[in-house]
Design a protein around this motif. Structure first.
Motif, PDB file in Angstrom:
ATOM      1  N   GLN A 103       0.834  -1.205   0.000  1.00  0.00           N
ATOM      2  CA  GLN A 103       0.000   0.000   0.000  1.00  0.00           C
ATOM      3  C   GLN A 103       0.868   1.255   0.000  1.00  0.00           C
ATOM      4  O   GLN A 103       0.600   2.207  -0.742  1.00  0.00           O
ATOM      5  N   ASN A 144       3.897   1.567  -1.153  1.00  0.00           N
ATOM      6  CA  ASN A 144       4.526   1.697  -2.474  1.00  0.00           C
ATOM      7  C   ASN A 144       3.551   2.278  -3.497  1.00  0.00           C
ATOM      8  O   ASN A 144       3.924   3.089  -4.352  1.00  0.00           O
ATOM      9  N   GLN A 145       2.289   1.847  -3.412  1.00  0.00           N
ATOM     10  CA  GLN A 145       1.255   2.376  -4.323  1.00  0.00           C
ATOM     11  C   GLN A 145       1.040   3.871  -4.074  1.00  0.00           C
ATOM     12  O   GLN A 145       0.947   4.660  -5.017  1.00  0.00           O
ATOM     13  N   ASP A 146       0.970   4.236  -2.775  1.00  0.00           N
ATOM     14  CA  ASP A 146       0.781   5.653  -2.428  1.00  0.00           C
ATOM     15  C   ASP A 146       1.977   6.477  -2.895  1.00  0.00           C
ATOM     16  O   ASP A 146       1.811   7.612  -3.378  1.00  0.00           O
ATOM     17  N   GLU A 179       3.975   5.773  -5.402  1.00  0.00           N
ATOM     18  CA  GLU A 179       3.925   5.842  -6.870  1.00  0.00           C
ATOM     19  C   GLU A 179       2.950   6.906  -7.337  1.00  0.00           C
ATOM     20  O   GLU A 179       3.245   7.688  -8.257  1.00  0.00           O
ATOM     21  N   LYS A 180       1.794   6.947  -6.683  1.00  0.00           N
ATOM     22  CA  LYS A 180       0.778   7.956  -7.042  1.00  0.00           C
ATOM     23  C   LYS A 180       1.313   9.367  -6.809  1.00  0.00           C
ATOM     24  O   LYS A 180       1.115  10.268  -7.638  1.00  0.00           O
ATOM     25  N   ALA A 181       2.006   9.541  -5.684  1.00  0.00           N
ATOM     26  CA  ALA A 181       2.551  10.854  -5.365  1.00  0.00           C
ATOM     27  C   ALA A 181       3.622  11.262  -6.366  1.00  0.00           C
ATOM     28  O   ALA A 181       3.700  12.433  -6.758  1.00  0.00           O
ATOM     29  N   ILE A 195       3.812  10.274  -9.546  1.00  0.00           N
ATOM     30  CA  ILE A 195       3.134  10.561 -10.816  1.00  0.00           C
ATOM     31  C   ILE A 195       2.500  11.946 -10.779  1.00  0.00           C
ATOM     32  O   ILE A 195       2.530  12.707 -11.749  1.00  0.00           O
ATOM     33  N   ALA A 196       1.944  12.277  -9.597  1.00  0.00           N
ATOM     34  CA  ALA A 196       1.271  13.579  -9.440  1.00  0.00           C
ATOM     35  C   ALA A 196       2.255  14.692  -9.106  1.00  0.00           C
ATOM     36  O   ALA A 196       1.851  15.849  -8.961  1.00  0.00           O
ATOM     37  N   ASP A 199       3.632  15.205  -6.415  1.00  0.00           N
ATOM     38  CA  ASP A 199       3.184  15.710  -5.116  1.00  0.00           C
ATOM     39  C   ASP A 199       4.300  15.497  -4.092  1.00  0.00           C
ATOM     40  O   ASP A 199       4.404  14.434  -3.474  1.00  0.00           O
TER      41      ASP A 199
END
Length: 309
Positions: free
Chosen positions: A41, A43-45, A47-49, A51-52, A54
């Motif tokens: 979880q 790692n997914q968070d 990755e999202k950050a 990409i964004a 953020d």
């Protein structure tokens, strides 16, 4: 009814608090599946950050105590499992070695040390095994072999130097391989020489050269290890002495020239003269005073000219 209601409220509150309680490394170490899910979880968070773009989100995930605790727990769990597996394999191999050892000891029971050494040399797998990947059979055989080598050396060293030498000729007649009876005898001869040359003066060591470095031993360790080591140890003492003491240095150096001149005065043929002069230059004390000459920074000595104080 009211009491029951209060109990339910307390239980519900406890469950909520437990669910919200931050999970630490100890928790995840005891719940590795949860740790793996948490890391996934995180790692997914992350990755999202990324990409964004953020940065705040990235920092939040990186500093998240549960993410860190879960990753640390997984790493510790790996180490624990690795050590447990390592110990299991070591115990398994130890048992296998002990089993092989028992069989080998039974095999060599009643054999002489030499016969046992011969049996060891027949074990093909010990010839090719790398030191870090030996089979249980090879490890067991090597232990027994070392014991038999020690037994052989002890037995041989009860003899005189010349008796060991005579015995060695027989033991080396058909097999001179490393690890054979021959090599055991050579080692015994080396150790015998070392024992006999320990704590004796340089003149005694020099007089024993014809014994320990005889023509048939010149390439053996009794000569090029034991005798040479004993000679060098005592020789170095005299080199130091002549380097540090002027009067003794000069007197000894000049006496060596006198000895060489005395040989020359005999008008011998070149071979005889050269042989005698070589013995003087390479023997005590001329060899040591010659080295002291060099150590004093005076160059290389040819013993051509006497030194004047």
């Amino acid at each position: 009814m009211k009491a029951l209601k209060n109990v339910l409220i307390i239980l519900t509150t406890a469950m909520i608090l437990t669910g919200c309680e931050e999970k630490n490394e100890e928790y995840y170490l005891n719940n590795i599946d949860s740790a793996n899910k948490k890391v996934e979880q995180c790692n997914q968070d992350l990755e999202k950050a990324f990409i964004a773009n953020d940065k705040g989100g990235i920092e939040k995930v990186e500093k998240n105590p549960e993410c860190r605790a879960a990753m640390s727990a997984i790493e510790k769990d790996r180490k624990i499992k690795y050590e447990l597996e390592k110990k299991r394999k070591e115990d398994e191999k130890k048992q296998a070695v002990e089993s092989e050892m028992s069989a080998i000891r039974q095999q060599v029971s009643g054999m002489s040390w030499g016969e046992s050494v011969d049996e060891y040399l027949k074990v093909d797998e010990c010839k090719s095994s790398f030191s870090f990947n030996k089979s249980p059979k090879c490890e067991a055989w090597e232990t027994v072999y070392k014991e038999k080598v020690d037994e052989g050396k002890k037995e041989l060293k009860q003899l005189s130097f010349n008796e060991i030498k005579a015995k060695m000729q027989s033991l080396c007649k058909l097999d001179k391989r490393t690890g054979s009876k021959c090599s055991v005898a050579q080692k015994a001869l080396e150790e015998k020489a070392a024992d006999e040359l320990a704590n004796v003066d340089i003149q005694t060591i020099e007089s024993k050269k014809s014994l320990y470095c005889a023509e048939d031993l010149v390439f053996q360790s009794a000569c090029n290890v034991s005798w040479e080591k004993a000679w060098k140890k005592e020789s170095d003492k005299y080199v130091k002495f002549y380097t540090e003491n002027n009067a003794e240095f000069v007197a000894t150096y000049n006496s060596c020239i006198d000895k060489l001149e005395a040989v020359k005065a005999q008008k011998l043929n070149w071979n005889e003269e050269n042989k005698l002069q070589k013995a003087i230059k390479e023997g005590y004390p001329c060899s040591q005073v010659k080295d002291a000459y060099t150590k004093r920074g005076m160059g290389y000595s040819w013993f051509y000219k006497k030194i004047e104080e």
